[in-house]
Enzyme design. Sequence first.
Site, PDB file in Angstrom:
ATOM      1  N   PHE A  16       0.938  -1.375  -0.079  1.00  0.00           N
ATOM      2  CA  PHE A  16       0.049  -0.080  -0.024  1.00  0.00           C
ATOM      3  C   PHE A  16       0.867   1.407   0.086  1.00  0.00           C
ATOM      4  O   PHE A  16       0.464   2.365   0.468  1.00  0.00           O
ATOM      5  CB  PHE A  16      -1.081   0.151   1.207  1.00  0.00           C
ATOM      6  CG  PHE A  16      -2.121  -0.960   0.988  1.00  0.00           C
ATOM      7  CD1 PHE A  16      -3.496  -0.446   0.299  1.00  0.00           C
ATOM      8  CD2 PHE A  16      -1.971  -2.374   1.139  1.00  0.00           C
ATOM      9  CE1 PHE A  16      -4.395  -1.291   0.149  1.00  0.00           C
ATOM     10  CE2 PHE A  16      -3.085  -3.129   0.866  1.00  0.00           C
ATOM     11  CZ  PHE A  16      -4.333  -2.653   0.606  1.00  0.00           C
ATOM     12  N   TYR A  75       1.951   2.393  -3.115  1.00  0.00           N
ATOM     13  CA  TYR A  75       2.003   3.024  -4.535  1.00  0.00           C
ATOM     14  C   TYR A  75       1.196   4.220  -4.804  1.00  0.00           C
ATOM     15  O   TYR A  75       0.062   4.236  -4.504  1.00  0.00           O
ATOM     16  CB  TYR A  75       1.378   1.929  -5.448  1.00  0.00           C
ATOM     17  CG  TYR A  75       1.998   0.484  -5.640  1.00  0.00           C
ATOM     18  CD1 TYR A  75       3.021   0.445  -6.272  1.00  0.00           C
ATOM     19  CD2 TYR A  75       1.747  -0.498  -4.618  1.00  0.00           C
ATOM     20  CE1 TYR A  75       3.889  -0.814  -6.514  1.00  0.00           C
ATOM     21  CE2 TYR A  75       2.657  -1.700  -4.758  1.00  0.00           C
ATOM     22  CZ  TYR A  75       3.477  -1.849  -5.782  1.00  0.00           C
ATOM     23  OH  TYR A  75       4.264  -3.046  -5.734  1.00  0.00           O
ATOM     24  N   LYS A  77     -15.795   4.959   2.932  1.00  0.00           N
ATOM     25  CA  LYS A  77     -16.703   4.909   3.895  1.00  0.00           C
ATOM     26  C   LYS A  77     -16.383   4.770   5.433  1.00  0.00           C
ATOM     27  O   LYS A  77     -16.879   5.462   6.212  1.00  0.00           O
ATOM     28  CB  LYS A  77     -17.663   3.741   3.699  1.00  0.00           C
ATOM     29  CG  LYS A  77     -18.773   3.537   4.703  1.00  0.00           C
ATOM     30  CD  LYS A  77     -19.785   2.274   4.163  1.00  0.00           C
ATOM     31  CE  LYS A  77     -19.001   0.980   3.814  1.00  0.00           C
ATOM     32  NZ  LYS A  77     -18.865   0.437   5.259  1.00  0.00           N
ATOM     33  N   ARG A 101     -17.902   2.109  -6.834  1.00  0.00           N
ATOM     34  CA  ARG A 101     -18.353   3.070  -5.624  1.00  0.00           C
ATOM     35  C   ARG A 101     -16.987   3.607  -5.429  1.00  0.00           C
ATOM     36  O   ARG A 101     -16.154   3.265  -4.983  1.00  0.00           O
ATOM     37  CB  ARG A 101     -18.713   2.035  -4.382  1.00  0.00           C
ATOM     38  CG  ARG A 101     -20.187   1.435  -4.543  1.00  0.00           C
ATOM     39  CD  ARG A 101     -20.732   0.737  -3.456  1.00  0.00           C
ATOM     40  NE  ARG A 101     -19.849  -0.739  -3.651  1.00  0.00           N
ATOM     41  CZ  ARG A 101     -20.046  -1.592  -2.609  1.00  0.00           C
ATOM     42  NH1 ARG A 101     -20.921  -1.566  -1.716  1.00  0.00           N
ATOM     43  NH2 ARG A 101     -19.465  -2.708  -2.893  1.00  0.00           N
ATOM     44  N   CYS A 130     -14.955   0.361   0.763  1.00  0.00           N
ATOM     45  CA  CYS A 130     -14.621   0.443   2.139  1.00  0.00           C
ATOM     46  C   CYS A 130     -13.843   1.715   2.693  1.00  0.00           C
ATOM     47  O   CYS A 130     -14.332   2.223   3.594  1.00  0.00           O
ATOM     48  CB  CYS A 130     -13.504  -0.953   2.451  1.00  0.00           C
ATOM     49  SG  CYS A 130     -14.564  -2.384   2.144  1.00  0.00           S
ATOM     50  N   LYS A 185     -10.736  -0.452  -8.860  1.00  0.00           N
ATOM     51  CA  LYS A 185      -9.606  -1.309  -8.902  1.00  0.00           C
ATOM     52  C   LYS A 185      -9.680  -2.372  -9.598  1.00  0.00           C
ATOM     53  O   LYS A 185     -10.691  -2.691 -10.144  1.00  0.00           O
ATOM     54  CB  LYS A 185      -9.131  -1.717  -7.060  1.00  0.00           C
ATOM     55  CG  LYS A 185     -10.035  -2.757  -6.777  1.00  0.00           C
ATOM     56  CD  LYS A 185      -9.939  -3.041  -5.165  1.00  0.00           C
ATOM     57  CE  LYS A 185      -8.539  -4.127  -5.569  1.00  0.00           C
ATOM     58  NZ  LYS A 185      -8.387  -4.922  -4.176  1.00  0.00           N
TER      59      LYS A 185
END
Length: 440
Positions: A255, A257, A269, A334, A266, A327
């Site tokens: 995580f 990048y 929100k 969303r 997720c 992704k």
Amino acid sequence: MKVSVIGTGYVGLVTGACLAEMGNDVLCLDVDPNKIRILEEGGIPIHEPGLDAVVARNVKAGRLAFTTDIARSVAHGTLQFIAVGTPPDEDGSADLQYVLAAARNIGRLMSDYKVVVDKSTVPVGTADKVRAAIADELTKRGSDARFAVASNPEFLKEGAAVDDFMRPDRIIVGADDEQAILLMRALYAPFNRNHDKVQVMDVRSAELTKYAANAMLATRISFMNELALLAEKLGADIEQVRQGIGSDPRIGYHFLYAGCGYGGSCFPKDVKALIQTGAQNGQQLKVLQAVEDANDAQKLVLVDKIVRRFGEDLSGKRFAVWGLAFKPNTDDMREATSRVVLAELFRRGATVTAYDPVAMDEARRVFGDEPRLAYADSPMGALAGADALVIVTEWKEFRSPDFDRIKAALKAPVVFDGRNLYEPSLVQASGLDYQAIGRT
């Protein structure tokens, strides 16, 4: 074990199918008859690699079934997993109406001991509200049926959810009832063959763990995105910076990048909900507010680069967009960056031809009959008549394109890469103007 799963969305369907795969007798409930019809006809209402095979195999074996009958669902499982949606309310807090409705249905219909498991991502204190809702329904009926409430948050990545469930890093169980803990340990015993992955803690700590995990991952992304913008101004290369700091075992590579912002069901929100939880308890979460603000700004970075290249007025310009899902390996749009990028391009008068391997139907639902949006049936097909290429999602099929063909197809030889898919020198060697995020 007999398990009922309430909700056949992303979390509920993966949970039900994977628990059935381990030999459990699983019944999945949904109040949407269309979803149940699709499932009973052998379809899957969501796109998740490998899930269709798991569902089909377990339906055929008789371990997995679907229903709209609430009474049947409550009667079926000793373990009742609540996996319904918790959409953000107007103030950013999680809307618990569906969770509490499920809890009341259980209390209204149960006749023997139940363990009610919050699988949905819910704010700290939700288990208390679920417990109160069930107790209230039992009191109305004059029933003395026993029950326990547990928290069992999911840690599933869209696009890899089946593998994440079957090979979990950890299994968080929040409970204070010994019988409930024993049942949850028994349910997850098949996942612990190598070593015990179950971590039992109090319910509120389990609820907070889920939010803390997503908030930490979102923080890493926004941190790298801000560094990437600074790297551009300093003439540094964020990819080299990523490798430099990722090699530190205290930091790691995951995580880190840089890109054009995170989206999905997720992170946005959950960050909002945790900020709101802090506000409700008199605690301002300044770091998380900055994470959210940075991500909102990052979704406009590609548009800013386009405007600097072509000007504010994009009337008469057509852009090819590769990637619509938030992704790869999902059709979920969303909070997707593509929605922001396309809206800004349309606002400035541009038209778009888009391609995504699986999210085209979802895009048609999201954008409706938008006259300025067309769809291509291949990545190269999207380039026809386009002034430039804009890459928003890092699908594998975008990773090794023919740059000479891209240059030949585009009116202007420019690629705006929101996911840093390519080595700049390789793209530029083909005569393309390559504008990535934080790359030199």
